[in-house]
Write a protein that holds these residues in place. Structure first.
Motif, mmCIF file in Angstrom:
data_model
loop_
_atom_site.group_PDB
_atom_site.id
_atom_site.type_symbol
_atom_site.label_atom_id
_atom_site.label_comp_id
_atom_site.label_asym_id
_atom_site.label_seq_id
_atom_site.Cartn_x
_atom_site.Cartn_y
_atom_site.Cartn_z
ATOM 1 N N LEU A 97 0.927 -1.210 0.046
ATOM 2 C CA LEU A 97 0.000 0.031 -0.078
ATOM 3 C C LEU A 97 0.773 1.191 0.024
ATOM 4 N N ALA A 98 2.104 1.409 0.529
ATOM 5 C CA ALA A 98 2.915 2.260 0.809
ATOM 6 C C ALA A 98 3.659 2.762 -0.585
ATOM 7 N N ALA A 99 3.931 1.343 -1.488
ATOM 8 C CA ALA A 99 4.634 1.519 -2.628
ATOM 9 C C ALA A 99 3.358 2.074 -3.788
ATOM 10 N N MET A 100 1.978 1.689 -3.394
ATOM 11 C CA MET A 100 1.005 2.442 -4.343
ATOM 12 C C MET A 100 1.004 3.740 -4.051
ATOM 13 N N SER A 107 -9.641 5.762 -4.581
ATOM 14 C CA SER A 107 -9.887 4.224 -4.230
ATOM 15 C C SER A 107 -8.960 3.694 -3.157
ATOM 16 N N HIS A 108 -7.498 4.050 -3.472
ATOM 17 C CA HIS A 108 -6.499 3.671 -2.884
ATOM 18 C C HIS A 108 -6.554 4.194 -1.458
ATOM 19 N N LEU A 109 -6.850 5.546 -1.284
ATOM 20 C CA LEU A 109 -6.879 6.081 -0.054
ATOM 21 C C LEU A 109 -8.068 5.528 0.716
ATOM 22 N N THR A 110 -9.109 4.927 0.197
ATOM 23 C CA THR A 110 -10.261 4.330 0.839
ATOM 24 C C THR A 110 -9.646 2.994 1.577
ATOM 25 N N ILE A 111 -8.879 2.346 0.936
ATOM 26 C CA ILE A 111 -8.247 1.071 1.494
ATOM 27 C C ILE A 111 -7.206 1.239 2.506
ATOM 28 N N VAL A 112 -6.336 2.373 2.282
ATOM 29 C CA VAL A 112 -5.569 2.840 3.253
ATOM 30 C C VAL A 112 -6.074 3.139 4.444
ATOM 31 N N THR A 159 -9.791 -9.846 7.033
ATOM 32 C CA THR A 159 -9.913 -11.152 6.625
ATOM 33 C C THR A 159 -11.072 -11.495 5.770
ATOM 34 N N VAL A 160 -12.034 -10.709 5.936
ATOM 35 C CA VAL A 160 -13.379 -10.762 5.068
ATOM 36 C C VAL A 160 -13.993 -9.662 4.605
ATOM 37 N N VAL A 161 -14.171 -8.319 5.465
ATOM 38 C CA VAL A 161 -14.770 -7.116 4.805
ATOM 39 C C VAL A 161 -13.879 -6.444 3.778
ATOM 40 N N THR A 162 -12.620 -6.235 4.218
ATOM 41 C CA THR A 162 -11.818 -5.497 3.341
ATOM 42 C C THR A 162 -11.551 -6.254 1.955
ATOM 43 N N PRO A 163 -11.185 -7.568 1.911
ATOM 44 C CA PRO A 163 -10.951 -8.315 0.687
ATOM 45 C C PRO A 163 -12.097 -8.485 -0.131
ATOM 46 N N LEU A 164 -13.430 -8.314 0.722
ATOM 47 C CA LEU A 164 -14.925 -8.358 -0.110
ATOM 48 C C LEU A 164 -14.999 -7.062 -0.882
ATOM 49 N N ILE A 165 -14.756 -6.017 -0.116
ATOM 50 C CA ILE A 165 -15.130 -4.760 -0.877
ATOM 51 C C ILE A 165 -14.116 -3.959 -1.617
ATOM 52 N N ASN A 166 -12.816 -4.644 -1.772
ATOM 53 C CA ASN A 166 -11.627 -3.927 -2.600
ATOM 54 C C ASN A 166 -12.019 -4.085 -3.942
ATOM 55 N N PRO A 167 -12.412 -5.382 -4.474
ATOM 56 C CA PRO A 167 -12.814 -5.272 -5.911
ATOM 57 C C PRO A 167 -13.637 -4.279 -6.401
ATOM 58 N N ILE A 213 -14.397 -1.393 -4.938
ATOM 59 C CA ILE A 213 -13.982 -0.008 -4.516
ATOM 60 C C ILE A 213 -13.017 0.455 -5.834
ATOM 61 N N PHE A 214 -12.187 -0.558 -6.474
ATOM 62 C CA PHE A 214 -11.365 -0.283 -7.270
ATOM 63 C C PHE A 214 -12.023 -0.425 -8.855
#
Length: 315
Positions: free
Chosen positions: A113-116, A241-246, A276-284, A286-287
């Motif tokens: 995420l820092a690299a992004m 999008s990246h800021l939301t995941i951060v 393990t559930v929420v973030t991996p589920l909404i990442n696709p 969001i992006f």
């Protein structure tokens, strides 16, 4: 477990307060797992199949989706199976393996995420030099650095935990093997191991957070200096999008750090569910839904699949 008996299995308590809803929790876990696999595999396939997405940002996004799949795979299938079968035991070696991969992949994700964020910094602050600065060699180096940092931060604490003796209680009040709770079960002194584990996680978490925050300070400064409102809005959209995941990733872990020890177990479960559930589920979503190029690639891929299916039916 009797005193003096060496533990060979651990008991994952899961959600004791929701004992009667464990079947529903397991079904929710499995449904989320299928959705996570489908969403992230869709993102990976789109990026690999569309040449318009052969760019550094999507290269990192592809690797992020890869990490999300394996973080989820290291936790959810075992947790759901234990809840459905009622057999909540896990072997000593499987517990250490699960603990290792959960933290390894999580640390890699923070550095990625820092690299992004650095990629977004170069794209917005130095747009004319972006193709030259963010070349394929640098992208591979940043990816290798994230894996190296994650490996070094995980391997030493894991080796130290593996050398601890466990000879009394074998109950872990969690739905997977958490290193913090695992160390509390040891019948030896764990202060040094806890200190090393805390230092390793702090370096990864706050080091990558500092790099991300610094990148976004420059990004915000540059955006505010843009002459038109439309230019500022377009620049902000490229990194929203990246800021939301951060915010989701770092916010959950920092929240865990500031919690008092009396709330550590319940907070740990909440953070683990989020990671393990929420973030991996909404990442696709969001992006994909907030990125015009991803939406265009999705439309092209859908049209292509429809044409292919029609041709196959015609034959």
């Amino acid at each position: 477990m009797l005193n003096g008996t060496r533990i060979t299995v651990f008991l994952l308590l899961g959600f004791p307060s929701l004992h009667h809803q464990e079947c529903l929790i397991a079904i929710t876990f499995l449904s989320s797992y299928v959705a996570i696999l489908a969403g992230n595999l869709l993102v990976i396939s789109l990026i690999l199949s569309e040449r318009d997405l052969y760019r550094p940002m999507y290269f990192f996004l592809c690797n992020l989706s890869f990490l999300e799949i394996f973080i989820t795979t290291s936790i959810i299938p075992k947790a759901a199976g234990s809840l459905l079968k009622g057999n909540k035991t896990i072997s000593y070696s499987a517990c250490l393996t699960q603990c290792y991969f959960y933290f390894l992949l999580g640390y890699i994700e923070f550095v990625l995420l820092a690299a992004m964020s650095y990629d977004r910094y170069v794209a917005i602050c130095y747009p004319l030099h972006y193709p030259m600065l963010m070349n394929s060699q640098l992208c591979l180096q940043l990816l290798l650095a994230s894996w190296t940092a994650g490996f070094l931060a995980t391997i030493i604490p894991t080796i130290l935990i593996a050398r601890l003796p466990f000879c009394n209680d074998n109950r872990i009040d969690h739905f997977f093997c958490d290193s913090v709770l695992l160390m509390k079960l040891s019948c030896a002194e764990t202060e040094i191991v806890e200190l090393i584990t805390f230092m390793a996680s702090s370096i990864i978490l706050f080091g990558s957070l500092g790099m991300t925050a610094l990148s976004y300070l420059y990004i915000i400064y540059t955006i505010l200096r843009l002459p038109s409102t439309s230019s500022r809005q377009k620049a902000f959209t490229t990194c929203s999008s990246h800021l939301t995941i951060v915010i989701l990733g770092y916010g959950s872990c920092i929240f865990m750090y500031v919690q008092p020890s009396s709330h550590h177990v319940s907070c740990n479960k909440a953070v683990a569910l989020l990671n393990t559930v929420v973030t991996p589920l909404i990442n696709p979503f969001i992006f994909s839904l907030r990125n015009q190029q991803m939406k265009d690639a999705l439309k092209v891929g859908f049209k292509r699949s429809m044409i292919t299916s029609r041709r196959q039916l015609s034959f």
